[in-house]
Design a protein around this motif. Structure first.
Motif, short mmCIF file in Angstrom:
data_model
loop_
_atom_site.label_atom_id
_atom_site.label_comp_id
_atom_site.label_asym_id
_atom_site.label_seq_id
_atom_site.Cartn_x
_atom_site.Cartn_y
_atom_site.Cartn_z
N LEU A 127 0.83 -1.21 0.00
CA LEU A 127 0.00 0.00 0.00
C LEU A 127 0.86 1.26 0.00
N VAL A 128 1.93 1.26 0.79
CA VAL A 128 2.83 2.41 0.83
C VAL A 128 3.48 2.63 -0.53
N GLY A 129 3.93 1.55 -1.16
CA GLY A 129 4.54 1.67 -2.47
C GLY A 129 3.57 2.21 -3.52
N MET A 130 2.32 1.70 -3.51
CA MET A 130 1.33 2.19 -4.46
C MET A 130 1.00 3.66 -4.21
N LEU A 131 0.89 4.05 -2.95
CA LEU A 131 0.57 5.43 -2.62
C LEU A 131 1.64 6.39 -3.13
N PHE A 132 2.90 6.08 -2.87
CA PHE A 132 3.96 6.99 -3.30
C PHE A 132 4.19 6.93 -4.81
N TRP A 133 3.89 5.80 -5.43
CA TRP A 133 3.96 5.75 -6.89
C TRP A 133 2.91 6.66 -7.51
N LEU A 134 1.68 6.66 -6.95
CA LEU A 134 0.62 7.54 -7.44
C LEU A 134 0.99 9.01 -7.21
N LEU A 135 1.56 9.31 -6.04
CA LEU A 135 1.99 10.68 -5.76
C LEU A 135 3.09 11.11 -6.73
N GLN A 136 4.00 10.20 -7.04
CA GLN A 136 5.07 10.53 -7.98
C GLN A 136 4.50 10.83 -9.36
N ARG A 137 3.54 10.02 -9.82
CA ARG A 137 2.92 10.24 -11.12
C ARG A 137 2.14 11.56 -11.14
N LEU A 138 1.46 11.84 -10.06
CA LEU A 138 0.70 13.08 -9.98
C LEU A 138 1.63 14.29 -10.00
N VAL A 142 1.84 17.31 -12.90
CA VAL A 142 1.62 18.72 -12.58
C VAL A 142 2.87 19.56 -12.85
N ARG A 143 4.03 19.06 -12.42
CA ARG A 143 5.25 19.87 -12.49
C ARG A 143 6.14 19.49 -13.67
N GLY A 144 5.98 18.35 -14.21
CA GLY A 144 6.81 17.93 -15.33
C GLY A 144 8.16 17.38 -14.94
N VAL A 145 8.42 17.20 -13.65
CA VAL A 145 9.67 16.62 -13.15
C VAL A 145 9.34 15.57 -12.11
N ASP A 146 10.29 14.67 -11.89
CA ASP A 146 10.10 13.63 -10.90
C ASP A 146 10.46 14.15 -9.51
N GLY A 147 9.50 14.15 -8.61
CA GLY A 147 9.81 14.51 -7.24
C GLY A 147 10.56 13.40 -6.52
N LEU A 148 10.20 12.16 -6.83
CA LEU A 148 10.85 10.96 -6.30
C LEU A 148 11.15 10.02 -7.46
N GLY A 149 12.31 9.37 -7.37
CA GLY A 149 12.60 8.34 -8.36
C GLY A 149 11.89 7.05 -8.00
N LEU A 150 11.80 6.16 -8.98
CA LEU A 150 11.17 4.86 -8.70
C LEU A 150 11.95 4.08 -7.65
N GLY A 151 13.27 4.27 -7.64
CA GLY A 151 14.07 3.61 -6.61
C GLY A 151 13.71 4.11 -5.22
N ASP A 152 13.43 5.40 -5.11
CA ASP A 152 13.02 5.96 -3.83
C ASP A 152 11.67 5.39 -3.39
N VAL A 153 10.74 5.26 -4.36
CA VAL A 153 9.42 4.70 -4.06
C VAL A 153 9.55 3.26 -3.56
N LYS A 154 10.39 2.48 -4.23
CA LYS A 154 10.58 1.09 -3.81
C LYS A 154 11.28 1.02 -2.45
N PHE A 155 12.20 1.95 -2.21
CA PHE A 155 12.87 1.99 -0.91
C PHE A 155 11.85 2.26 0.20
N LEU A 156 10.94 3.20 -0.03
CA LEU A 156 9.93 3.51 0.98
C LEU A 156 9.03 2.30 1.25
N ALA A 157 8.71 1.55 0.19
CA ALA A 157 7.90 0.35 0.38
C ALA A 157 8.64 -0.67 1.24
#
Length: 222
Positions: A127-138, A142-157
């Motif tokens: 759930l944590v990984g899905m949540l931060f992946w959705l936030l990253q996509r959002l 909106v901004r056109g840049v990655d706030g978090l990398g996919l590696g960061d999202v997986k690390f948080l999971a």
């Protein structure tokens, strides 16, 4: 020999010495048969006392838990250091490192809390990984840049297995404060910091993962 064993042994020895001394004073002319019997019984009881050296289960349990904690937390420190170094040098967090952190966390949960808790931890991590992946996509939309990398999202999971859902905000707060402190230090050192300046976030996430369990333990949170 532990302190409780030594104290028990000495108390028995002191008691038997007093018994024998009282007997000798009360019966100075009596033959040595009864004294030998007492000595035999004393020897048997002392052997039983020494033989039951496992009478400190709490101490053994504490020692075992302490050694296990040192081992598991030490392994986590090594993995987090690897995350920080690789992200600083190459700007990525390898999948195998995130998997290693997750696997070590699951092993820790199974040993300390059981298999059912491990399934709960995996569900929380998903759930944590899905949540931060959705936030990253959002954020990217909106901004056109990655706030978090996919590696960061997986690390948080993976980190959620260690700290739980309630520990993730604390982890992010520690990481954000540390990143701001480093950015401020670089600014004071003369390095120009712009909105486009990129600083790897993995080392700060790793620091947050290492400090959050200690902070949870200090504050009494699970």
């Amino acid at each position: 020999m532990r302190i409780c064993d030594s104290a028990d042994f000495l108390s028995h020895l002191f008691y038997f010495a007093m018994v024998l001394d009282d007997h000798n004073r009360a019966n100075p002319s009596r033959d040595c048969g009864s004294i030998e019997n007492r000595l035999f019984n004393a020897r048997e009881l002392l052997q039983h006392s020494v033989g039951t050296r496992h009478t400190c289960p709490a101490t053994m349990q504490i020692d075992r838990e302490a050694l296990y904690f040192i081992g598991s937390y030490g392994a986590l420190c090594v993995l987090c250091c690897a995350v920080a170094l690789i992200d600083l040098r190459h700007g990525i967090i390898p999948n195998w490192l995130n998997l290693a952190i997750a696997a070590l966390g699951l092993a820790n949960v199974v040993i300390t809390d059981g298999t059912t808790a491990a399934f709960t931890a995996m569900a929380i991590a998903t759930l944590v990984g899905m949540l931060f992946w959705l936030l990253q996509r959002l954020y990217f939309a909106v901004r056109g840049v990655d706030g978090l990398g996919l590696g960061d999202v997986k690390f948080l999971a993976a980190a959620a297995i260690w700290v739980g859902a309630l520990g993730v905000p604390t982890l992010l707060l520690i990481a954000a404060l540390a990143a701001l402190a480093v950015a401020g230090g670089l600014q004071l050192a003369g390095r120009e910091m712009k909105r486009q300046t990129s600083i790897p976030f993995g080392p700060f996430l790793a620091l947050g993962l290492l400090l959050t369990p200690a902070l949870q333990s200090l504050l009494g949170f699970s």
